[in-house]
Design an enzyme around this catalytic site. Sequence first.
Site, PDB file in Angstrom:
ATOM      1  N   HIS A  10       0.813  -1.220   0.000  1.00 28.74           N
ATOM      2  CA  HIS A  10       0.000   0.000   0.000  1.00 28.74           C
ATOM      3  C   HIS A  10       0.849   1.273   0.000  1.00 28.74           C
ATOM      4  O   HIS A  10       1.929   1.329   0.598  1.00 28.74           O
ATOM      5  CB  HIS A  10      -0.932   0.012   1.209  1.00 28.74           C
ATOM      6  CG  HIS A  10      -0.215   0.049   2.534  1.00 28.74           C
ATOM      7  ND1 HIS A  10       0.180   1.213   3.144  1.00 28.74           N
ATOM      8  CD2 HIS A  10       0.185  -0.956   3.349  1.00 28.74           C
ATOM      9  CE1 HIS A  10       0.777   0.945   4.291  1.00 28.74           C
ATOM     10  NE2 HIS A  10       0.800  -0.368   4.431  1.00 28.74           N
ATOM     11  N   ASP A  11       0.353   2.274  -0.706  1.00 32.71           N
ATOM     12  CA  ASP A  11       0.922   3.625  -0.699  1.00 32.71           C
ATOM     13  C   ASP A  11       2.332   3.703  -1.264  1.00 32.71           C
ATOM     14  O   ASP A  11       3.049   4.666  -1.000  1.00 32.71           O
ATOM     15  CB  ASP A  11       0.908   4.205   0.730  1.00 32.71           C
ATOM     16  CG  ASP A  11      -0.488   4.304   1.296  1.00 32.71           C
ATOM     17  OD1 ASP A  11      -1.293   5.102   0.764  1.00 32.71           O
ATOM     18  OD2 ASP A  11      -0.801   3.583   2.267  1.00 32.71           O
ATOM     19  N   GLY A  29       4.975  -1.050   2.718  1.00 39.40           N
ATOM     20  CA  GLY A  29       4.138   0.121   2.513  1.00 39.40           C
ATOM     21  C   GLY A  29       4.905   1.431   2.517  1.00 39.40           C
ATOM     22  O   GLY A  29       5.901   1.594   3.226  1.00 39.40           O
TER      23      GLY A  29
END
Length: 263
Positions: free
Chosen positions: A122-123, A140
């Site tokens: 994520h991200d 992440g």
Amino acid sequence: MSATIHPTAIVDPAAHLGEGVEIGPFSIIGPKVKLGDRVRLMSHVTIAGNTTLGEDCVLYPGVHLGHPPQDFKYQGEDTRLIIGKRNIMRENVTMHPGTTFARSQTVVGDDGYFMVGSHVAHDCIVGDRVVFANCAAIGGETTVADHVILGGYAGIHQKSRIGRHAFVGAMAMVTADVIPYGSVIGNHAHLAGLNVVGLKRRGMPRETLRDLRAAYRLLFAQEGTFEERVDDVAHLYRDNAPVMEIIGFIREDAKRSVCMPHD
């Protein structure tokens, strides 16, 4: 030419399919998915969430994109996964969208090659023309710049930065930032020099590479403090763009550590 969808595939009517898209057997496409022109899903591909793929991507069996990020704080917020053009994803690649606690989106550039089992968390921000070898994974909020190569089973700690043209060796465990043009190996990863092979393949002029190597030796010498050596290299090689890219990378976030050579 309209999309070609195998009878066993499940495609939500709200999904956006570009011209010439091919969706193979047993694939599942969610309602917020957008597939660019000529995207090919070979078979058993699942794409969920607010996920966008650019033109001419090819996804092999077992690829899963856009499912909820592996973050306990995530509670179903509408975040995004944005993937550029001409990426190739081999079997069992996974990529997750962002979280509202960070960037709210994961962004992958163009022309990447993601081998079996590799993972983008994520991200993350991933640049153009990267190579993730088998089972390479980034945590992440990691940033991976253009032309980076991650060796098989390499693991990148969350929130790390991997500079342009860097090479991360197989099974390396990276817990600090990797300078542009650097080559790191080991667990925990340490600098083993510059990615000279990659730079030669990409056509870096001999004189530029010569000065880059000299600057590297000075930057990671034993004399003085690291901050003093950074200042010296910045002064001596201020006209060498790759050297100054390394200096800028180090100075961009002085609170973060970078991978260093072994003593």
